[in-house]
Design an enzyme around this catalytic site. Structure first.
Site, PDB file in Angstrom:
ATOM      1  N   HIS A  94      -8.276   3.103   8.740  1.00 45.79           N
ATOM      2  CA  HIS A  94      -8.897   1.830   8.357  1.00 45.79           C
ATOM      3  C   HIS A  94     -10.214   1.595   9.090  1.00 45.79           C
ATOM      4  CE1 HIS A  94      -4.924   0.792   6.644  1.00 45.79           C
ATOM      5  NE2 HIS A  94      -5.608  -0.040   5.897  1.00 45.79           N
ATOM      6  N   ASN A 141       0.837  -1.200   0.000  1.00 45.59           N
ATOM      7  CA  ASN A 141       0.000   0.000   0.000  1.00 45.59           C
ATOM      8  C   ASN A 141       0.876   1.256   0.000  1.00 45.59           C
ATOM      9  OD1 ASN A 141      -2.331   1.495  -0.043  1.00 45.59           O
ATOM     10  ND2 ASN A 141      -3.109   0.794   1.928  1.00 45.59           N
TER      11      ASN A 141
END
Length: 476
Positions: A372, A343
């Site tokens: 998240h 990521n």
């Protein structure tokens, strides 16, 4: 709760969902990505910066991006509009210095509220909803606020990245909407800084990067181009990679589901079976992310976004917004290097908006967890990752120099750290997937918390070691 009880996207493709057994949210997501892929080709070829004006390109971005988002998420798109409207007003009317901090708090706060709401109506579920695009818009809005603030700051107080990304002209409404709703990045990213996006829109990125003056990240400098470079090689590479990862996701992952480790039957197996299963299941689970990210990179490259200059052989590079380096992730012998290549665009965002402002690794891990969501499993993974990275740095500083006196010892060290990294990533990642704290504790207890204990003992032993003599090469 069934997906269609709360899913707000279109049900037009429900027959395909029923015929394939794939949930409607995922069918819509894939269809929207493939539509974006198809639109990207004429956008790059016939609506390129060498053929039409930036305003036309911006208008097309919004005209395609908003309908795609609405098709996939329905009226949940109102959350994107609400978040961006509030942040735009703050950017426009508040002075830099305070503005970027308020935008950060508002954008992250809005995202956090939607995460919490999502936990209420779909606890533990994986149905795709607007929180995914909101995570991307949060990155764009917060980074843009800091870009604008850096553009009003003396260059002497900025890092090289801050100087390069600084925005000195406030975006027009069309530019702002285009950045947030670009059709090839709104569904799944990857994140892209505003300056890189504007350079892509007006073609500035094609006028730099090849031979003798200023250099890009690959050590290569400017070259004037009349037309965008050909991305065919990169498109084929990403297509094959996405296809391979997609097939593994469809056929191999269901045979080794991580979630099965919380089932009572799992507890009946031996310790060695459990560890091997955790390593295999987490390795296969990564294919889902590889597929989504590689497909999103493919969509962006086909639209023309991603050009990053030329390599030493004058080969065009299309890795400007590459989100992962699969080879590095799967072969790295360093947990830090592995995470740096996982990521990657989110890592760049975190480094830009957090680390370069407060220089706190803990703040980076905490923001990553907040971004998240609020499942405890996220925090177990990120905090555990921070601790084990710290331990690995200690090992690298004090232990590695003793293994550099011969090629055989160096290879042995690399082998041990490679195996330790494979185990560490499997051991740390499964809480991120099973989400819940007590289920995580139950699995760790079945594994006797052995890697936690081994890490703690390693850290204590390394602390007791003297510092190596002579200069040690700076860690990666």
């Amino acid at each position: 709760m069934e997906t269609n009880e709360f899913y707000d996207g279109s049900n037009l493709l429900l027959p395909i969902s029923q015929a394939t057994g794939m949930s409607i949210d995922k069918v819509n997501f894939l269809v929207c990505q493939f539509v974006a892929l198809l639109v990207g080709f004429p956008y790059r070829i016939y609506l390129g910066p060498h053929r039409v004006s930036p305003k036309t390109r911006h208008f097309v971005q919004v005209s395609v991006g908003v309908p795609l988002l609405y098709f996939c998420f329905g009226w949940q798109v109102k959350h994107i509009f609400a978040q961006m409207t509030i942040c735009l007003a703050i950017m426009r009317f508040m002075k830099p210095g305070l503005m970027e901090k308020v935008v950060f708090i508002i954008a992250m706060g809005y995202l956090c509220v939607t995460h919490i709401y999502r936990m209420i109506y779909d606890y533990g579920g994986y149905t795709l909803d607007i929180t995914g695009p909101l995570m991307i818009s949060t990155q764009r809005l917060t980074s843009l606020a800091y870009n604008i603030a850096d553009g009003q700051t003396s260059a002497s107080g900025l890092s090289s990245d801050m100087k390069r990304l600084a925005v000195r002209k406030f975006p027009s409404l069309l530019e702002f909407f285009s950045y947030v709703f670009c059709f090839h990045g709104i569904m799944c990213g990857p994140f892209c800084f505003y300056k890189d996006y504007i350079d892509f829109i007006d073609g500035s990125n094609y006028h730099v990067q090849s031979s003798n003056d200023s250099v890009n990240s690959h050590g290569v400098g400017p070259k004037q181009l009349s037309d965008p470079p050909d991305p065919t090689s990169a498109l084929f590479s990403k297509s094959f990679c996405a296809l391979g990862c997609g097939l593994l996701s469809a056929f191999a992952v269901p045979r080794f589901l991580i979630i099965s480790i919380v089932e009572p039957e799992f507890a009946e197996h031996s310790f060695w079976y459990k560890m091997v299963f955790v390593i295999i299941s987490t390795s296969l689970h990564r294919q889902i992310y590889y597929f989504a990210w590689t497909l999103s990179e493919l969509v962006n490259i086909n639209a023309g976004l991603g050009f990053n200059g030329y390599g030493g052989d004058d080969r065009p590079l299309w890795d400007l917004i590459s989100n992962t380096d699969i080879y590095q992730v799967e072969t790295s012998s360093s947990l830090k290097v592995l995470l740096d290549n996982w990521n990657k665009m989110t890592t760049k965002w975190l480094r830009y908006v957090v680390y370069e402002r407060c220089h706190s690794t803990l703040a980076v891990f905490l923001l990553s967890a907040f971004w998240h969501g609020f499942y405890i499993g996220y925090y177990v993974t990120f905090l555990g990752g921070g601790v084990f990275i710290h331990i690995s740095r200690m090992v690298r500083r004090k232990v590695r120099p003793h293994f550099q006196n011969s090629a055989h010892l160096a290879r042995f060290y690399d082998l041990v750290t490679f195996l330790a990294t494979r185990i560490a990533i499997a051991y740390l990642i499964f809480p991120f997937v099973i989400l819940e704290f007590w289920k995580t504790v139950a699995v760790y207890s079945q594994l006797f918390f052995w890697f936690h204990i081994a890490g703690a003992l390693t850290g204590l032993l390394v602390l007791a070691l003297p510092k190596p003599q002579g200069k040690v090469r700076k860690e990666q």
